[in-house]
Design a protein around this motif. Structure first.
Motif, PDB file in Angstrom:
ATOM      1  N   SER B 212       0.851  -1.190   0.000  1.00  0.00           N
ATOM      2  CA  SER B 212       0.000   0.000   0.000  1.00  0.00           C
ATOM      3  C   SER B 212       0.887   1.241   0.000  1.00  0.00           C
ATOM      4  O   SER B 212       2.090   1.158   0.246  1.00  0.00           O
ATOM      5  CB  SER B 212      -0.903   0.007   1.244  1.00  0.00           C
ATOM      6  OG  SER B 212      -0.106   0.110   2.414  1.00  0.00           O
ATOM      7  N   THR B 219      -1.217  -6.516  -0.178  1.00  0.00           N
ATOM      8  CA  THR B 219      -2.279  -7.342  -0.750  1.00  0.00           C
ATOM      9  C   THR B 219      -1.625  -8.385  -1.646  1.00  0.00           C
ATOM     10  O   THR B 219      -0.586  -8.135  -2.242  1.00  0.00           O
ATOM     11  CB  THR B 219      -3.325  -6.496  -1.506  1.00  0.00           C
ATOM     12  OG1 THR B 219      -4.376  -7.379  -1.947  1.00  0.00           O
ATOM     13  CG2 THR B 219      -2.749  -5.784  -2.709  1.00  0.00           C
ATOM     14  N   ILE B 232      -5.507  -9.165   2.346  1.00  0.00           N
ATOM     15  CA  ILE B 232      -4.777  -7.952   2.728  1.00  0.00           C
ATOM     16  C   ILE B 232      -4.169  -8.202   4.104  1.00  0.00           C
ATOM     17  O   ILE B 232      -4.882  -8.566   5.047  1.00  0.00           O
ATOM     18  CB  ILE B 232      -5.709  -6.724   2.779  1.00  0.00           C
ATOM     19  CG1 ILE B 232      -6.341  -6.484   1.401  1.00  0.00           C
ATOM     20  CG2 ILE B 232      -4.927  -5.487   3.230  1.00  0.00           C
ATOM     21  CD1 ILE B 232      -7.432  -5.426   1.403  1.00  0.00           C
ATOM     22  N   LEU B 243     -10.483 -10.238   0.875  1.00  0.00           N
ATOM     23  CA  LEU B 243     -11.205  -9.134   0.233  1.00  0.00           C
ATOM     24  C   LEU B 243     -12.657  -9.518  -0.004  1.00  0.00           C
ATOM     25  O   LEU B 243     -13.532  -8.664  -0.090  1.00  0.00           O
ATOM     26  CB  LEU B 243     -10.537  -8.778  -1.104  1.00  0.00           C
ATOM     27  CG  LEU B 243     -11.071  -7.547  -1.822  1.00  0.00           C
ATOM     28  CD1 LEU B 243     -10.628  -6.273  -1.120  1.00  0.00           C
ATOM     29  CD2 LEU B 243     -10.612  -7.516  -3.280  1.00  0.00           C
ATOM     30  N   PRO B 253      -4.519  -8.288  -7.429  1.00  0.00           N
ATOM     31  CA  PRO B 253      -4.901  -7.114  -6.621  1.00  0.00           C
ATOM     32  C   PRO B 253      -3.853  -6.001  -6.642  1.00  0.00           C
ATOM     33  O   PRO B 253      -2.654  -6.276  -6.665  1.00  0.00           O
ATOM     34  CB  PRO B 253      -5.007  -7.691  -5.203  1.00  0.00           C
ATOM     35  CG  PRO B 253      -3.983  -8.792  -5.180  1.00  0.00           C
ATOM     36  CD  PRO B 253      -3.973  -9.365  -6.574  1.00  0.00           C
ATOM     37  N   ARG B 254      -4.320  -4.748  -6.647  1.00  0.00           N
ATOM     38  CA  ARG B 254      -3.419  -3.581  -6.587  1.00  0.00           C
ATOM     39  C   ARG B 254      -4.092  -2.509  -5.741  1.00  0.00           C
ATOM     40  O   ARG B 254      -5.293  -2.265  -5.896  1.00  0.00           O
ATOM     41  CB  ARG B 254      -3.205  -2.961  -7.977  1.00  0.00           C
ATOM     42  CG  ARG B 254      -2.931  -3.916  -9.115  1.00  0.00           C
ATOM     43  CD  ARG B 254      -1.492  -4.431  -9.081  1.00  0.00           C
ATOM     44  NE  ARG B 254      -1.132  -5.081 -10.339  1.00  0.00           N
ATOM     45  CZ  ARG B 254      -1.095  -6.395 -10.526  1.00  0.00           C
ATOM     46  NH1 ARG B 254      -1.400  -7.225  -9.545  1.00  0.00           N
ATOM     47  NH2 ARG B 254      -0.749  -6.899 -11.695  1.00  0.00           N
ATOM     48  N   PHE B 255      -3.318  -1.822  -4.917  1.00  0.00           N
ATOM     49  CA  PHE B 255      -3.844  -0.678  -4.181  1.00  0.00           C
ATOM     50  C   PHE B 255      -3.925   0.539  -5.090  1.00  0.00           C
ATOM     51  O   PHE B 255      -3.075   0.731  -5.960  1.00  0.00           O
ATOM     52  CB  PHE B 255      -2.927  -0.332  -3.011  1.00  0.00           C
ATOM     53  CG  PHE B 255      -3.039  -1.256  -1.843  1.00  0.00           C
ATOM     54  CD1 PHE B 255      -4.100  -1.138  -0.948  1.00  0.00           C
ATOM     55  CD2 PHE B 255      -2.082  -2.239  -1.626  1.00  0.00           C
ATOM     56  CE1 PHE B 255      -4.198  -1.994   0.151  1.00  0.00           C
ATOM     57  CE2 PHE B 255      -2.174  -3.091  -0.531  1.00  0.00           C
ATOM     58  CZ  PHE B 255      -3.229  -2.969   0.351  1.00  0.00           C
ATOM     59  N   ILE B 262      -9.039  -1.156  -3.814  1.00  0.00           N
ATOM     60  CA  ILE B 262      -8.290  -2.257  -4.427  1.00  0.00           C
ATOM     61  C   ILE B 262      -8.823  -2.458  -5.843  1.00  0.00           C
ATOM     62  O   ILE B 262     -10.037  -2.529  -6.061  1.00  0.00           O
ATOM     63  CB  ILE B 262      -8.472  -3.575  -3.642  1.00  0.00           C
ATOM     64  CG1 ILE B 262      -7.919  -3.446  -2.233  1.00  0.00           C
ATOM     65  CG2 ILE B 262      -7.821  -4.734  -4.386  1.00  0.00           C
ATOM     66  CD1 ILE B 262      -6.514  -3.905  -2.053  1.00  0.00           C
ATOM     67  N   PHE B 264      -8.792  -5.105  -8.927  1.00  0.00           N
ATOM     68  CA  PHE B 264      -8.527  -6.548  -9.023  1.00  0.00           C
ATOM     69  C   PHE B 264      -9.252  -7.143 -10.216  1.00  0.00           C
ATOM     70  O   PHE B 264     -10.006  -6.464 -10.917  1.00  0.00           O
ATOM     71  CB  PHE B 264      -8.912  -7.250  -7.713  1.00  0.00           C
ATOM     72  CG  PHE B 264     -10.360  -7.085  -7.306  1.00  0.00           C
ATOM     73  CD1 PHE B 264     -10.814  -5.895  -6.745  1.00  0.00           C
ATOM     74  CD2 PHE B 264     -11.263  -8.120  -7.469  1.00  0.00           C
ATOM     75  CE1 PHE B 264     -12.136  -5.741  -6.358  1.00  0.00           C
ATOM     76  CE2 PHE B 264     -12.592  -7.985  -7.085  1.00  0.00           C
ATOM     77  CZ  PHE B 264     -13.026  -6.788  -6.532  1.00  0.00           C
ATOM     78  N   SER B 276     -13.046  -2.643  -9.210  1.00  0.00           N
ATOM     79  CA  SER B 276     -12.388  -1.940  -8.111  1.00  0.00           C
ATOM     80  C   SER B 276     -13.363  -1.911  -6.946  1.00  0.00           C
ATOM     81  O   SER B 276     -14.582  -2.038  -7.129  1.00  0.00           O
ATOM     82  CB  SER B 276     -11.977  -0.527  -8.515  1.00  0.00           C
ATOM     83  OG  SER B 276     -13.111   0.268  -8.767  1.00  0.00           O
ATOM     84  N   ILE B 279     -12.061  -0.385  -0.015  1.00  0.00           N
ATOM     85  CA  ILE B 279     -11.807  -1.422   0.985  1.00  0.00           C
ATOM     86  C   ILE B 279     -12.801  -1.288   2.133  1.00  0.00           C
ATOM     87  O   ILE B 279     -13.053  -0.194   2.635  1.00  0.00           O
ATOM     88  CB  ILE B 279     -10.355  -1.321   1.504  1.00  0.00           C
ATOM     89  CG1 ILE B 279      -9.382  -1.587   0.359  1.00  0.00           C
ATOM     90  CG2 ILE B 279     -10.107  -2.323   2.639  1.00  0.00           C
ATOM     91  CD1 ILE B 279      -7.941  -1.282   0.681  1.00  0.00           C
TER      92      ILE B 279
END
Lengths: 157, 436
Positions: B212, B219, B232, B243, B253-255, B262, B264, B276, B279
């Motif tokens: 993050s 993640t 996470i 998640l 997954p990406r912040f 997130i 994904f 997306s 969170i």
């Protein structure tokens, strides 16, 4: 013959023997096993006589002609023995990136699921998974081996 | 050339090269080249840091020397040939002596280790006979190497005009065991491989970790039973949460840059689309649709756009769309397929994995798709990740067969490729933001 030539020849010989051993190991798929066909309706029969897996071309999820034949046998067997549930496991070879291969494995599994459904296997008996490129059955650096890994395996439960 | 100009040249080099060299490397390089078709690393003198514990002083100065040398932008002058073996921060250097040693820049440091570690550093321009940087630091004694990295960042920043990247962490997948049944667990380490710590048990394969924006959370996906799930981890409490399950599989997954969302991928029935989710809301928003594989997303640093890979056109290519979905435009048009795009934290470049002619490559292009540049190629390499300053890229490369992957860094000019030492095979590196 010079010593270096001799060594080169020796290495080539070893490489070929190694390759043959390897291909032999790679080819150890249940469909090619002539022995132990198992009792009718057994998981062993499915593995050995029917064939539990189909293979794909590079970056493709199209079921090949050979694959269709295997899946036709699977469907007939599954329709004869309706108590079994199955999981289709999709896999990819190592010549692709990790996340794409997870998606590709899922797409291959889905292609098999759809084919079996089209051959009369009930959708609620089937589930699917993808392992991407994380679970190779054959490990080496050539195409014959990668082709073993581009597979969808039908696992009887 | 006097030092001031050389310093300027180094600054110019790090920024101008990126813009010019892809179009015409020869012309761009000449401007800052002294010889050899490459820019000349800046000669820098770093005597051992003063300390009541001489070995500790040497250890920290070694960290700084290692970092600057590894960056490829500096040439460390042999400490044994310097006018002073141990630095002295309390008085001005005897500049003519340092000029004679060949140093354009001089670093003097002092460190002490008690309950905390304290460090002070001064960086001097030997030609202009003036101080460029004067800074003091304090950190936990257990984490004393950080002082070395922070000092390195201050030096790098003042002399190149770019942000630093040494005080940072890497999360990656540590791989061990035979290839067909390999254990894959997450590990964290300092950017240089020190202080390695495992954060998952290895019972299930853990893949594609990402930090993050505040480096507190990671993640990743867990491939437990062939149905990838996103988790996470909170690195402070050690707690981890799923998640949630959307579709058959959730992965990639990406912040978002603010750490609140997130991005994904969701697979359902063989098709994979991007989603997306804020969170904690459990309300995913679908960003792409259709029968293609859309995955590997990455936000622009301002959070307004997403670059991702899709095979909607027949092969994997890179596309950019709005962060809310829609308006996808293809940006990759070279020969081959493109995947795993990552937007530079500076916003100026997108790094990616490319496959063509049986090889894998790591490359960059501008967000409009122009100035494609391949930095490295091999039998298999993938998974680029940006250093916090957007000037170095880490990735993994695998020789194939029963062997396994290792981590490497390379700069955005395609120079200075170096392996990062890890105790096991290593893949999927993700660089944290700068910690300080």
């Amino acid at each position: 013959m010079s010593l270096s030539n001799l060594i080169v020849k020796l290495f080539k010989g070893m490489a070929i023997i190694g390759l043959l051993l390897f291909v032999a190991a790679c080819a150890r798929t249940p469909t090619n096993n002539p022995e132990g066909s198992g009792a009718p309706g057994s998981q062993q029969e499915f593995l050995v006589t029917i064939g539990d897996r189909v293979f794909f071309e590079t970056d493709s999820s199209v079921i090949t002609k050979t694959g269709q034949e295997t899946l036709d046998r699977q469907a007939a067997w599954l329709n004869r023995y309706p108590n079994y549930k199955i999981i289709i496991e999709g896999h990819a070879d190592e010549r692709g990136t990790r996340e794409y291969n997870i998606a590709l494995g899922a797409r291959r599994a889905a292609a098999v699921v759809n084919y079996l459904i089209s051959r009369g296997v009930s959708a609620n008996r089937i589930s699917s998974k993808s392992y991407g490129k994380e679970r190779p059955v054959a490990v080496c650096n050539n195409m014959s081996c990668w082709s073993q890994n581009r597979r969808a395996v039908t696992v009887i439960q | 050339m006097n030092f001031y100009n050389r310093r300027k040249a180094l600054k110019l080099g790090t920024s101008a090269l990126a813009l010019l060299s892809a179009a015409n490397p020869a012309v761009a390089l000449v401007k800052i080249t002294v010889s050899g078709g490459d820019f000349t690393p800046l000669p820098i003198a770093i005597p051992d840091f003063a300390s009541s514990d001489a070995a500790f002083g040497k250890e920290l100065s070694d960290i700084v020397r290692f970092n600057l040398n590894r960056s490829g932008l500096f040439r460390i002058i042999d400490p044994d040939s310097l006018p002073l073996k141990i630095g002295n921060i309390s008085q001005a250097p005897d500049f003519p002596k340092w000029q004679a040693s060949g140093a354009d820049a001089l670093v003097m440091g002092e460190v002490e280790k008690n309950i905390n570690v304290q460090g002070s550093v001064r960086v001097w321009d030997t030609q202009a006979a003036e101080q460029i940087v004067g800074k003091s630091y304090s950190t936990d004694a257990n984490n004393y190497r950080r002082i070395g990295h922070q000092i390195s960042d201050a030096i790098y920043q003042s002399l190149t005009g770019e942000g630093g990247y040494f005080d940072s962490k890497i999360v990656f997948v540590a791989e061990s065991g035979p290839k067909a049944n390999r254990t894959k667990r997450l590990a964290i380490m300092d950017y240089d491989g020190a202080n390695l710590q495992y954060i998952t048990s290895g019972k299930y394969a853990a893949l594609t970790p990402r930090y993050s924006n505040d480096a507190r959370f990671i993640t990743y996906i867990n491939l437990a039973d062939g149905r990838p799930q996103i988790f996470i981890i909170d690195l402070i409490t050690g707690r981890q949460q799923s998640l949630g399950n959307f579709g058959q599989m959730t992965f990639s997954p990406r912040f978002s840059p603010d750490g609140k969302t997130i991005l994904f991928s969701v697979e359902q029935g063989g098709t994979t689309n991007l989603y997306s989710m804020l969170i904690g809301t459990n309300r995913p928003k679908q960003l792409t649709s259709g029968a293609a594989i859309d995955t590997g997303g990455s936000y622009s640093p301002d959070g307004t756009k997403i670059v991702f890979e899709s095979d909607r056109g027949g092969s994997q290519q890179l596309y950019i769309m709005s962060a809310n979905g829609g308006g996808a435009q293809r940006i990759s048009f070279g020969k081959g397929s493109y995947s795993t795009p990552v937007w530079s934290p500076k916003g100026d470049l997108i790094a990616y994995t490319k496959q063509s002619e049986g090889q894998f490559h790591i490359g960059t292009m501008k967000p409009d798709g122009s100035r494609e540049r391949v930095l490295a190629s091999s039998f298999h390499m993938e998974g680029p990740s940006w250093a916090p300053n957007g000037r170095v890229i880490m990735f993994f490369s695998d020789p194939g067969g029963n062997d396994g992957p290792s981590l490497y860094t390379i700069d955005i000019w395609g120079r200075n490729m170096q392996r990062i030492s890890t105790p096991t095979f290593a893949s999927d590196p993700a660089w944290s933001p700068l910690l300080s």
